[in-house]
Design a protein around this motif. Structure first.
Motif, short mmCIF file in Angstrom:
data_model
loop_
_atom_site.label_atom_id
_atom_site.label_comp_id
_atom_site.label_asym_id
_atom_site.label_seq_id
_atom_site.Cartn_x
_atom_site.Cartn_y
_atom_site.Cartn_z
N HIS A 133 16.61 -7.61 -9.32
CA HIS A 133 15.60 -8.38 -8.59
C HIS A 133 15.31 -7.75 -7.23
CE1 HIS A 133 14.97 -11.69 -11.32
NE2 HIS A 133 16.26 -11.94 -11.41
N ALA A 134 16.37 -7.29 -6.55
CA ALA A 134 16.18 -6.65 -5.25
C ALA A 134 15.35 -5.37 -5.39
CB ALA A 134 17.52 -6.34 -4.61
N GLY A 135 15.60 -4.62 -6.46
CA GLY A 135 14.81 -3.41 -6.68
C GLY A 135 13.35 -3.71 -6.92
N ALA A 136 13.08 -4.74 -7.71
CA ALA A 136 11.69 -5.12 -7.97
C ALA A 136 10.99 -5.55 -6.69
CB ALA A 136 11.65 -6.25 -9.00
N VAL A 137 11.67 -6.36 -5.87
CA VAL A 137 11.09 -6.81 -4.61
C VAL A 137 10.85 -5.62 -3.68
CG1 VAL A 137 11.62 -8.08 -2.48
CG2 VAL A 137 11.92 -9.17 -4.71
N ASP A 138 11.81 -4.69 -3.64
CA ASP A 138 11.66 -3.53 -2.77
C ASP A 138 10.44 -2.70 -3.16
OD1 ASP A 138 13.06 -2.07 -0.54
OD2 ASP A 138 12.96 -0.45 -2.02
N ALA A 139 10.24 -2.51 -4.47
CA ALA A 139 9.08 -1.74 -4.93
C ALA A 139 7.78 -2.48 -4.62
CB ALA A 139 9.20 -1.48 -6.43
N GLN A 140 7.78 -3.81 -4.78
CA GLN A 140 6.57 -4.58 -4.49
C GLN A 140 6.23 -4.54 -3.01
OE1 GLN A 140 8.24 -8.03 -6.27
NE2 GLN A 140 7.22 -7.74 -8.24
N LEU A 141 7.24 -4.67 -2.16
CA LEU A 141 6.99 -4.61 -0.72
C LEU A 141 6.52 -3.21 -0.31
CD1 LEU A 141 9.97 -6.72 0.68
CD2 LEU A 141 7.55 -7.35 0.67
N ALA A 142 7.10 -2.19 -0.89
CA ALA A 142 6.66 -0.83 -0.57
C ALA A 142 5.20 -0.62 -0.94
CB ALA A 142 7.55 0.19 -1.30
N ALA A 143 4.78 -1.17 -2.08
CA ALA A 143 3.39 -1.04 -2.50
C ALA A 143 2.47 -1.78 -1.55
CB ALA A 143 3.23 -1.55 -3.92
N GLY A 144 2.86 -2.98 -1.14
CA GLY A 144 2.03 -3.75 -0.22
C GLY A 144 1.87 -3.05 1.12
N TRP A 145 2.97 -2.50 1.64
CA TRP A 145 2.90 -1.79 2.91
C TRP A 145 2.05 -0.52 2.79
CZ3 TRP A 145 2.57 -2.29 7.67
CH2 TRP A 145 2.91 -1.30 8.59
N ALA A 146 2.16 0.17 1.67
CA ALA A 146 1.35 1.37 1.47
C ALA A 146 -0.14 1.03 1.48
CB ALA A 146 1.73 2.05 0.15
N HIS A 147 -0.50 -0.10 0.89
CA HIS A 147 -1.90 -0.51 0.86
C HIS A 147 -2.39 -0.83 2.27
CE1 HIS A 147 -4.93 -2.45 -2.17
NE2 HIS A 147 -5.50 -1.59 -1.35
N LEU A 148 -1.58 -1.48 3.07
CA LEU A 148 -1.95 -1.77 4.45
C LEU A 148 -2.08 -0.49 5.26
CD1 LEU A 148 0.27 -4.91 5.06
CD2 LEU A 148 -2.24 -4.86 5.19
N GLN A 149 -1.17 0.46 5.06
CA GLN A 149 -1.25 1.74 5.76
C GLN A 149 -2.55 2.48 5.41
OE1 GLN A 149 2.68 3.14 4.35
NE2 GLN A 149 3.13 3.59 6.48
N ALA A 150 -2.86 2.51 4.13
CA ALA A 150 -4.08 3.20 3.69
C ALA A 150 -5.32 2.51 4.26
CB ALA A 150 -4.14 3.24 2.17
N ALA A 151 -5.30 1.19 4.31
CA ALA A 151 -6.43 0.45 4.87
C ALA A 151 -6.62 0.77 6.34
CB ALA A 151 -6.22 -1.05 4.67
N ALA A 152 -5.52 0.84 7.09
CA ALA A 152 -5.62 1.16 8.51
C ALA A 152 -6.23 2.54 8.71
CB ALA A 152 -4.23 1.09 9.15
N ARG A 153 -5.81 3.50 7.91
CA ARG A 153 -6.38 4.85 8.02
C ARG A 153 -7.87 4.85 7.71
NH1 ARG A 153 -1.42 6.23 5.44
NH2 ARG A 153 -2.48 6.33 3.41
N GLU A 154 -8.26 4.10 6.71
CA GLU A 154 -9.67 4.05 6.32
C GLU A 154 -10.51 3.40 7.41
OE1 GLU A 154 -12.38 2.29 2.62
OE2 GLU A 154 -10.30 2.93 2.28
N ILE A 155 -10.01 2.34 8.01
CA ILE A 155 -10.74 1.67 9.09
C ILE A 155 -10.91 2.61 10.28
CG2 ILE A 155 -10.57 -0.17 10.82
CD1 ILE A 155 -9.22 -1.87 8.59
#
Length: 316
Positions: free
Chosen positions: A210-232
């Motif tokens: 469960h911890a691994g699944a949550v870690d992967a999900q959080l990493a994906a969410g943060w990556a999306h926010l990082q990409a959005a910031a770069r695009e803006i």
């Protein structure tokens, strides 16, 4: 109290969020993530004040002033509305605005109101006569500390901010929507914290799964926010509407999955015995409902224009 903590943060001379699109959008998102990782309701109030500052800067070149604590009250209730009336000295607002976070604690607010020319944004000094606020009707434990309620206006003087439609017809509207997703992400991190602590000292394979699944999900969410910031930052004047809907949906799915995974992994114990965790789960569950769920997905589907995400944004 949560509003007092939020106000102390924005009153701190060392605290100043970069405005979106100025080259440091990721720093802005990261600050919002950290605020909600600490306390979700506090972070939500901080985000609103920062959003007000960005809105004032974008539309009229202004900004918030030290000592002020702003809300942004733009939700439209089903059975209530605020009407703006032109008077000799400017404008007056009358009516009821629902879903106002910081209803009894903000010093100023940006308020959307109806005019004969359409919806328009107004700045209001909430110390003026004719303002009444009530947050006693909030019955859910989630986000209760955000001081959300209804605010009444009875011929309250207000200053117009931009022309009719200016609030919605600007790049910053969608950039601000991604800032809210950053807050949701911070809330998901806070909900996940007990699972990370438990997994760090356990050899239980299911707990680690469960911890691994949550870690992967959080990493994906943060990556999306990082990409959005770069695009803006790459094109601050471009519309980020499609980007905003995609990021908000993505982060909402992360938050929902984290709530579920943490509950499955740890059982009822933290929800029953850890008040900080129980409050975080309740807060995040309510907060992500600012999303319009499948309605937002339908909007996103209409924005794709056949362009598939990925290198070159190929058209199908």
């Amino acid at each position: 109290m949560t509003p007092a903590r939020a106000r102390a943060i924005v009153d701190d001379p060392s605290w100043a969020l970069p405005r979106p699109g100025g080259g440091r959008t990721l720093d802005r998102f990261a600050a919002l993530v950290r605020a909600c990782s600490d306390d979700i309701s506090t972070g939500r109030l901080v985000e609103a004040h920062a959003d007000a500052d960005a809105i004032l800067a974008e539309i009229c070149g202004g900004g918030t002033v030290p000592g002020e604590f702003w809300g942004v009250w733009a939700a439209q209730g089903r059975d209530t509305r605020v009407q703006a009336h032109a008077v000799a000295h400017g404008w007056e607002l009358s009516g009821i605005k629902e879903w106002c976070s910081g209803a009894t604690s903000c010093t100023h607010a940006l308020v959307t109101a109806h005019t004969d020319a359409g919806s328009r944004l107004f700045a209001v000094d909430l110390s003026r006569a004719g303002v009444s606020a009530d947050s006693s009707g909030w019955v859910n434990a989630g986000m209760r500390d955000s001081d959300t309620g209804s605010v009444g206006f009875d011929a309250v003087p207000a200053d117009a901010v931009g022309e009719p439609g200016a609030y919605l017809d600007r790049p910053g509207f969608w950039q601000g929507g991604i800032g809210v997703a950053a807050c949701w992400f911070g809330g998901a991190r806070k909900v996940a914290a007990p699972l990370y602590r438990a997994a760090a000292g356990s050899d239980d394979p299911l707990l680690r799964m469960h911890a691994g699944a949550v870690d992967a999900q959080l990493a994906a969410g943060w990556a999306h926010l990082q990409a959005a910031a770069r695009e803006i930052d790459a094109d601050p004047t471009a519309s980020s509407k499609r980007l905003a809907f995609a990021v908000r949906w993505s982060v909402e799915q992360v938050a929902t999955a984290v709530i579920d995974r943490v509950g499955r992994a740890l059982g009822p114990g933290p929800l029953a015995a850890d008040p900080d965790h129980a409050r975080a789960v309740a807060d995040l569950t309510v907060y992500i409902r600012q999303s319009h769920a499948e309605r937002d997905l339908a909007v996103l589907g209409g924005l794709t224009g056949g362009r598939i995400p990925g290198p070159g944004s190929e058209t199908a």
